[in-house]
Design an enzyme around this catalytic site. Sequence first.
Site, short mmCIF file in Angstrom:
data_model
loop_
_atom_site.label_atom_id
_atom_site.label_comp_id
_atom_site.label_asym_id
_atom_site.label_seq_id
_atom_site.Cartn_x
_atom_site.Cartn_y
_atom_site.Cartn_z
N GLY A 68 0.85 -1.19 0.00
CA GLY A 68 0.00 0.00 0.00
C GLY A 68 0.88 1.23 0.00
N GLN A 73 2.75 9.99 1.51
CA GLN A 73 4.05 9.33 1.56
C GLN A 73 4.96 9.73 0.40
OE1 GLN A 73 2.21 5.24 2.43
NE2 GLN A 73 4.20 5.17 3.46
N CYS A 126 6.28 0.06 7.79
CA CYS A 126 5.82 1.17 6.97
C CYS A 126 6.97 1.66 6.10
CB CYS A 126 5.32 2.31 7.87
SG CYS A 126 4.75 3.77 6.99
N LEU A 127 6.67 1.97 4.86
CA LEU A 127 7.69 2.47 3.95
C LEU A 127 8.23 3.83 4.38
CD1 LEU A 127 6.05 1.51 0.53
CD2 LEU A 127 7.81 0.27 1.79
N HIS A 168 -4.17 0.87 7.78
CA HIS A 168 -2.84 1.50 7.74
C HIS A 168 -2.82 2.65 6.74
CE1 HIS A 168 1.72 1.12 7.96
NE2 HIS A 168 1.54 1.90 6.91
N GLU A 169 -3.31 2.40 5.52
CA GLU A 169 -3.24 3.42 4.48
C GLU A 169 -4.22 4.57 4.75
OE1 GLU A 169 -0.75 3.42 2.62
OE2 GLU A 169 -0.18 1.37 3.11
N HIS A 172 -2.81 6.94 7.28
CA HIS A 172 -1.86 7.89 6.69
C HIS A 172 -2.57 9.18 6.25
CE1 HIS A 172 2.16 6.31 6.51
NE2 HIS A 172 1.79 5.16 6.01
#
Length: 214
Positions: A68, A73, A126-127, A168-169, A172
């Site tokens: 995702g 991000q 997480c990225l 999670h997304e 964000h």
Amino acid sequence: MAPPRDDAPLTERVEELLAAGGPLPIVAAGRPVLRRGTEPYDGQLGPALLARFVEALRATMHAAPGVGLAAPQVGVPLRIAVIEDPAPVPEEIAVARGRVPQPFRVLVNPRYEPVGTVRAAFFEGCLSVPGWQAVVARHAEVRLRGEDEHGRALDEEFAGWPARIVQHETDHLDGTLYLDLAEPRSLSTNEAVAALWGRPTPEAAAEALGFELP
């Protein structure tokens, strides 16, 4: 290439990102764009630019790799995210975590609500927080509402790992990182998780590191 300025106009910000070609630079924790929340998408980019931006998000997610990616991000404070998960994990892990393949999809103006009261806790990364993972207890099932990239309504229930990805997304887009919700004592490097806590569930980590699970 550095991410565009946080104060640049949205269309300028996106055009600048796309002009470089290739995967977009991923913003790491500490940048304000990850904490300010996002604007609802209401045609700010126009159909053609939105399509190019979505494709760039998808390519960046694949290259990272991740399952995702949310617009903040890559430095863009719009309420847009993409998800996709081929679920390339052993069957034991897939069963324990409820991880099933998810096709590529675009989430525009998503919001979720829990379905039931059951919560599940697993290591999560997480990225935008590279190199680390921590245990997060999340709703085991959620209802997601929003639109896709063509403005078509989304109203769908997700369970297991797909529910975790959706939460999670979407978090964000509200300026929330998974670390805000994590059990602090579980924080581990990727190397430690691989070496010590690769079991399907985090019970051993909870006992050894001294934290409770729901």
